[in-house]
Enzyme design. Structure first.
Site, mmCIF file in Angstrom:
data_model
loop_
_atom_site.group_PDB
_atom_site.id
_atom_site.type_symbol
_atom_site.label_atom_id
_atom_site.label_comp_id
_atom_site.label_asym_id
_atom_site.label_seq_id
_atom_site.Cartn_x
_atom_site.Cartn_y
_atom_site.Cartn_z
ATOM 1 N N HIS A 77 -21.783 -31.620 38.269
ATOM 2 C CA HIS A 77 -20.606 -31.818 37.434
ATOM 3 C C HIS A 77 -20.857 -32.877 36.360
ATOM 4 O O HIS A 77 -21.697 -33.778 36.527
ATOM 5 C CB HIS A 77 -19.403 -32.191 38.303
ATOM 6 C CG HIS A 77 -18.925 -31.041 39.141
ATOM 7 N ND1 HIS A 77 -17.770 -31.080 39.900
ATOM 8 C CD2 HIS A 77 -19.450 -29.798 39.318
ATOM 9 C CE1 HIS A 77 -17.610 -29.909 40.507
ATOM 10 N NE2 HIS A 77 -18.614 -29.123 40.176
ATOM 11 N N GLU A 79 -19.197 -35.435 35.276
ATOM 12 C CA GLU A 79 -18.954 -36.841 35.627
ATOM 13 C C GLU A 79 -20.139 -37.398 36.420
ATOM 14 O O GLU A 79 -20.589 -38.514 36.182
ATOM 15 C CB GLU A 79 -17.684 -36.964 36.484
ATOM 16 C CG GLU A 79 -16.425 -36.429 35.840
ATOM 17 C CD GLU A 79 -16.155 -34.965 36.152
ATOM 18 O OE1 GLU A 79 -17.105 -34.151 36.124
ATOM 19 O OE2 GLU A 79 -14.998 -34.627 36.412
ATOM 20 N N CYS A 102 -12.704 -33.471 39.826
ATOM 21 C CA CYS A 102 -12.519 -32.915 41.166
ATOM 22 C C CYS A 102 -12.710 -34.031 42.203
ATOM 23 O O CYS A 102 -13.143 -35.134 41.874
ATOM 24 C CB CYS A 102 -13.515 -31.773 41.405
ATOM 25 S SG CYS A 102 -15.193 -32.341 41.730
ATOM 26 N N CYS A 105 -16.305 -35.510 42.428
ATOM 27 C CA CYS A 105 -16.598 -36.455 41.337
ATOM 28 C C CYS A 105 -15.796 -37.739 41.524
ATOM 29 O O CYS A 105 -16.285 -38.831 41.218
ATOM 30 C CB CYS A 105 -16.280 -35.823 39.986
ATOM 31 S SG CYS A 105 -17.476 -34.554 39.532
HETATM 32 O O1 LIG Z 1 -14.847 -32.285 38.097
HETATM 33 C C1 LIG Z 1 -15.435 -31.289 37.621
HETATM 34 C C2 LIG Z 1 -15.123 -29.997 38.014
HETATM 35 C C3 LIG Z 1 -15.871 -28.956 37.548
HETATM 36 N N1 LIG Z 1 -16.896 -29.168 36.690
HETATM 37 C C4 LIG Z 1 -17.694 -28.040 36.201
HETATM 38 C C5 LIG Z 1 -18.361 -27.230 37.271
HETATM 39 C C6 LIG Z 1 -18.395 -25.841 36.703
HETATM 40 O O2 LIG Z 1 -19.543 -25.700 35.855
HETATM 41 C C7 LIG Z 1 -17.130 -25.811 35.859
HETATM 42 C C8 LIG Z 1 -15.936 -25.270 36.603
HETATM 43 O O3 LIG Z 1 -15.939 -23.916 36.452
HETATM 44 P P1 LIG Z 1 -14.598 -23.040 36.517
HETATM 45 O O4 LIG Z 1 -15.067 -21.697 36.039
HETATM 46 O O5 LIG Z 1 -13.571 -23.664 35.603
HETATM 47 O O6 LIG Z 1 -14.178 -23.050 37.955
HETATM 48 O O7 LIG Z 1 -16.827 -27.161 35.542
HETATM 49 C C9 LIG Z 1 -17.192 -30.435 36.241
HETATM 50 O O8 LIG Z 1 -18.126 -30.641 35.421
HETATM 51 N N2 LIG Z 1 -16.433 -31.464 36.717
HETATM 52 ZN ZN LIG Z 2 -16.443 -32.658 39.904
#
Ligand SMILES: O=c1ccn([C@H]2C[C@H](O)[C@@H](COP(=O)(O)O)O2)c(=O)[nH]1
Ligand SMILES: [Zn+2]
Length: 161
Positions: A77, A79, A102, A105
């Site tokens: 991710h 972060e 999320c 993170c």
């Molecule tokens: O905190 C976060 C949550 C998600 N991500 C990234 C991980 C994935 O590459 C996308 C999420 O994909 P979706 O198709 O929107 O479910 O975003 C992040 O970098 N940081």
């Molecule tokens: Zn995350």
């Protein structure tokens, strides 16, 4: 006379997060993050992408089907990448990120010593993952503020040179 109406610090650092997001190979969600020290220096930057050595063309980018055939177990991710890329003490720093973090993170953010999160999209905010993030941020004294979608990358023209 000086130029007026320049980017605010918040717009500037969120703009850097957006620029970083443009490097992401994720076809659905491009997330960028930028970590800033108390004296307003950029100390980390990242986007969502695969770990070193994991080929962008071999690993999956889809979301459906078997878990192991989706992007979810593999993508680092934004972060976390920004934290890992920083290589310095992040105590008291702020993190600018294009989407509310999320819960995974959030754990890394808290453990790194970051004390403020500035985000734009609240796509995760009301999901369980966002609720868990907020619960942990509140307990750990990490503040979070939403920025309006006001950051646009401006292309130079003769008029604004
Ligand atoms: O905190 C976060 C949550 C998600 N991500 C990234 C991980 C994935 O590459 C996308 C999420 O994909 P979706 O198709 O929107 O479910 O975003 C992040 O970098 N940081
Ligand atoms: Zn995350």
């Amino acid at each position: 006379m000086k130029r007026e109406n320049v980017l605010t610090w918040d717009e500037y650092f969120m703009g850097l997060a957006h620029l970083s997001a443009l490097r992401s190979k994720d076809p659905v969600a491009q997330i960028g993050a930028c970590i800033v020290s108390k004296d307003m220096k950029v100390v980390g930057i990242g986007y969502n992408g695969l770990p070193k050595g994991c080929d962008d063309d071999t690993f999956p980018w889809g979301k459906g089907g078997d878990y192991l055939d989706t992007k979810f177990p593999y993508v680092v991710h934004a972060e976390l990448n920004a934290i890992l890329n920083s290589g310095t003490d992040l105590s008291g720093c702020s993190l600018y990120v294009s989407r509310f973090p999320c819960n995974e993170c959030a754990k890394a953010i808290i453990q790194s010593g970051i004390k403020r999160v500035i985000y734009e999209s609240d796509k995760n905010f009301y999901k369980d993952t966002g609720l868990a993030s907020r619960k942990m941020f509140d307990a750990a004294g990490v503040t979070y503020d939403k920025l309006p979608y006001c950051v646009k990358l401006q292309v130079e023209t003769e008029d604004n040179n």
